[in-house]
Design a protein around this motif. Structure first.
Motif, mmCIF file in Angstrom:
data_model
loop_
_atom_site.group_PDB
_atom_site.id
_atom_site.type_symbol
_atom_site.label_atom_id
_atom_site.label_comp_id
_atom_site.label_asym_id
_atom_site.label_seq_id
_atom_site.Cartn_x
_atom_site.Cartn_y
_atom_site.Cartn_z
ATOM 1 N N SER A 165 7.948 -4.359 7.704
ATOM 2 C CA SER A 165 7.453 -4.780 6.395
ATOM 3 C C SER A 165 6.362 -5.825 6.570
ATOM 4 O O SER A 165 6.233 -6.440 7.632
ATOM 5 C CB SER A 165 8.585 -5.351 5.547
ATOM 6 O OG SER A 165 9.117 -6.504 6.156
ATOM 7 N N HIS A 197 2.532 4.415 -0.258
ATOM 8 C CA HIS A 197 1.510 5.210 -0.939
ATOM 9 C C HIS A 197 0.120 5.084 -0.324
ATOM 10 O O HIS A 197 -0.742 5.912 -0.584
ATOM 11 C CB HIS A 197 1.456 4.859 -2.434
ATOM 12 C CG HIS A 197 0.809 3.542 -2.722
ATOM 13 N ND1 HIS A 197 1.477 2.349 -2.576
ATOM 14 C CD2 HIS A 197 -0.446 3.245 -3.131
ATOM 15 C CE1 HIS A 197 0.654 1.355 -2.891
ATOM 16 N NE2 HIS A 197 -0.510 1.881 -3.238
ATOM 17 N N TRP A 213 1.451 2.255 4.283
ATOM 18 C CA TRP A 213 1.927 0.965 3.802
ATOM 19 C C TRP A 213 1.898 0.937 2.279
ATOM 20 O O TRP A 213 1.416 1.860 1.649
ATOM 21 C CB TRP A 213 1.079 -0.164 4.395
ATOM 22 C CG TRP A 213 -0.330 -0.235 3.873
ATOM 23 C CD1 TRP A 213 -0.790 -1.081 2.895
ATOM 24 C CD2 TRP A 213 -1.454 0.545 4.284
ATOM 25 N NE1 TRP A 213 -2.128 -0.864 2.686
ATOM 26 C CE2 TRP A 213 -2.566 0.129 3.518
ATOM 27 C CE3 TRP A 213 -1.642 1.563 5.212
ATOM 28 C CZ2 TRP A 213 -3.832 0.681 3.659
ATOM 29 C CZ3 TRP A 213 -2.906 2.124 5.350
ATOM 30 C CH2 TRP A 213 -3.982 1.677 4.590
ATOM 31 N N GLY A 214 2.429 -0.131 1.738
ATOM 32 C CA GLY A 214 2.460 -0.305 0.292
ATOM 33 C C GLY A 214 3.767 0.204 -0.293
ATOM 34 O O GLY A 214 4.575 0.834 0.387
ATOM 35 N N SER A 215 3.964 -0.079 -1.581
ATOM 36 C CA SER A 215 5.191 0.386 -2.220
ATOM 37 C C SER A 215 5.283 1.889 -2.082
ATOM 38 O O SER A 215 4.305 2.607 -2.298
ATOM 39 C CB SER A 215 5.225 -0.035 -3.687
ATOM 40 O OG SER A 215 4.118 0.502 -4.374
ATOM 41 N N ASP A 216 6.431 2.381 -1.678
ATOM 42 C CA ASP A 216 6.653 3.814 -1.424
ATOM 43 C C ASP A 216 5.682 4.396 -0.391
ATOM 44 O O ASP A 216 5.424 5.597 -0.391
ATOM 45 C CB ASP A 216 6.568 4.621 -2.724
ATOM 46 C CG ASP A 216 7.639 4.214 -3.713
ATOM 47 O OD1 ASP A 216 8.734 3.823 -3.251
ATOM 48 O OD2 ASP A 216 7.388 4.271 -4.923
ATOM 49 N N ARG A 255 3.801 -9.960 -2.826
ATOM 50 C CA ARG A 255 4.543 -8.715 -2.651
ATOM 51 C C ARG A 255 4.926 -8.519 -1.194
ATOM 52 O O ARG A 255 4.174 -8.850 -0.287
ATOM 53 C CB ARG A 255 3.691 -7.522 -3.069
ATOM 54 C CG ARG A 255 3.474 -7.466 -4.538
ATOM 55 C CD ARG A 255 2.884 -6.152 -4.928
ATOM 56 N NE ARG A 255 2.817 -6.106 -6.382
ATOM 57 C CZ ARG A 255 2.043 -5.305 -7.044
ATOM 58 N NH1 ARG A 255 1.283 -4.457 -6.407
ATOM 59 N NH2 ARG A 255 2.037 -5.323 -8.348
ATOM 60 N N TYR A 295 -2.726 -9.305 4.632
ATOM 61 C CA TYR A 295 -1.269 -9.240 4.693
ATOM 62 C C TYR A 295 -0.816 -9.218 6.141
ATOM 63 O O TYR A 295 -1.571 -8.861 7.041
ATOM 64 C CB TYR A 295 -0.695 -8.056 3.904
ATOM 65 C CG TYR A 295 -1.253 -6.704 4.249
ATOM 66 C CD1 TYR A 295 -0.667 -5.917 5.236
ATOM 67 C CD2 TYR A 295 -2.333 -6.191 3.561
ATOM 68 C CE1 TYR A 295 -1.164 -4.675 5.540
ATOM 69 C CE2 TYR A 295 -2.846 -4.938 3.850
ATOM 70 C CZ TYR A 295 -2.254 -4.170 4.847
ATOM 71 O OH TYR A 295 -2.749 -2.942 5.152
ATOM 72 N N GLU A 304 3.899 -8.834 4.141
ATOM 73 C CA GLU A 304 3.792 -9.604 2.908
ATOM 74 C C GLU A 304 2.331 -9.822 2.567
ATOM 75 O O GLU A 304 1.537 -10.239 3.405
ATOM 76 C CB GLU A 304 4.487 -10.951 3.062
ATOM 77 C CG GLU A 304 4.403 -11.799 1.811
ATOM 78 C CD GLU A 304 5.102 -13.141 1.936
ATOM 79 O OE1 GLU A 304 5.287 -13.793 0.907
ATOM 80 O OE2 GLU A 304 5.455 -13.533 3.071
ATOM 81 N N PHE A 342 6.206 -5.262 1.212
ATOM 82 C CA PHE A 342 6.212 -3.801 1.164
ATOM 83 C C PHE A 342 6.441 -3.220 2.554
ATOM 84 O O PHE A 342 6.213 -3.884 3.562
ATOM 85 C CB PHE A 342 4.900 -3.279 0.568
ATOM 86 C CG PHE A 342 3.677 -3.865 1.228
ATOM 87 C CD1 PHE A 342 3.141 -3.300 2.367
ATOM 88 C CD2 PHE A 342 3.085 -5.002 0.698
ATOM 89 C CE1 PHE A 342 2.027 -3.843 2.977
ATOM 90 C CE2 PHE A 342 1.964 -5.552 1.302
ATOM 91 C CZ PHE A 342 1.437 -4.973 2.442
ATOM 92 N N PRO A 343 6.882 -1.960 2.624
ATOM 93 C CA PRO A 343 7.114 -1.323 3.923
ATOM 94 C C PRO A 343 5.810 -0.950 4.631
ATOM 95 O O PRO A 343 4.778 -0.735 3.988
ATOM 96 C CB PRO A 343 7.920 -0.072 3.575
ATOM 97 C CG PRO A 343 7.598 0.213 2.155
ATOM 98 C CD PRO A 343 7.270 -1.090 1.509
ATOM 99 N N CYS A 370 -5.850 0.672 -2.131
ATOM 100 C CA CYS A 370 -5.684 0.651 -0.676
ATOM 101 C C CYS A 370 -7.079 0.557 -0.054
ATOM 102 O O CYS A 370 -7.985 1.274 -0.478
ATOM 103 C CB CYS A 370 -4.975 1.916 -0.204
ATOM 104 S SG CYS A 370 -3.413 2.214 -1.052
#
Length: 137
Positions: A43, A74, A69-72, A51, A129, A45, A53-54, A99
């Motif tokens: 993950s 995406h 990367w990013g939520s879900d 945020r 990040y 940050e 995210f994975p 992105c």
């Protein structure tokens, strides 16, 4: 009056220096060779967006690969070594909403199958990040 170091002190000092050099060489060989190949997950940050995210990295033996990367997960992009084959990668061919391409840096941690990552968005100088990824053994 100045005291000379004893023989055992010199031996211990040289042994410590030798171990430090050997450790650095070992890690760098892994960074230039298939030592980083595999799937790394973790993950990151984004501090300004507040945020977490994975992140998923897939690295080949040739240093090329992909990142999601990013939520879900995406966001997606291609990564390839940037320069002479070190641990700096160009993050290109990025797809996904909000992105962006940039530069990925991989840094060693205290654990053999864990890396710290730092990503800088293209056109910026500060890290966008950062986080850690781990490779299953």
């Amino acid at each position: 009056m100045r005291r000379r170091p004893r023989v055992w002190q010199v031996v211990v000092g040289l042994a410590g220096l030798g171990m430090a050099v050997a450790g650095a060489v070992y890690w760098l060989q892994g960074a230039y060779a298939p030592g980083l190949a595999g799937t790394w997950t973790g993950s990151a940050e984004h501090v300004t967006a507040e945020r977490v995210f994975p992140v998923e990295l897939r690295l080949g033996e040739d240093g090329a690969g992909s990142m999601r990367w990013g939520s879900d997960l995406h966001c997606s992009g291609r990564i390839g070594r940037d320069g002479d084959g070190g641990t700096v990668y160009a993050l290109q061919e990025v797809a996904g909403e909000a992105c962006y391409p940039g530069t990925l840096r991989l840094l060693p941690t205290a654990y053999a199958d864990q890396l710290a990552i730092k990503v800088t968005r293209e056109g910026q100088e500060e890290v966008t990040y950062s986080g850690t990824v781990t490779r299953a053994s």
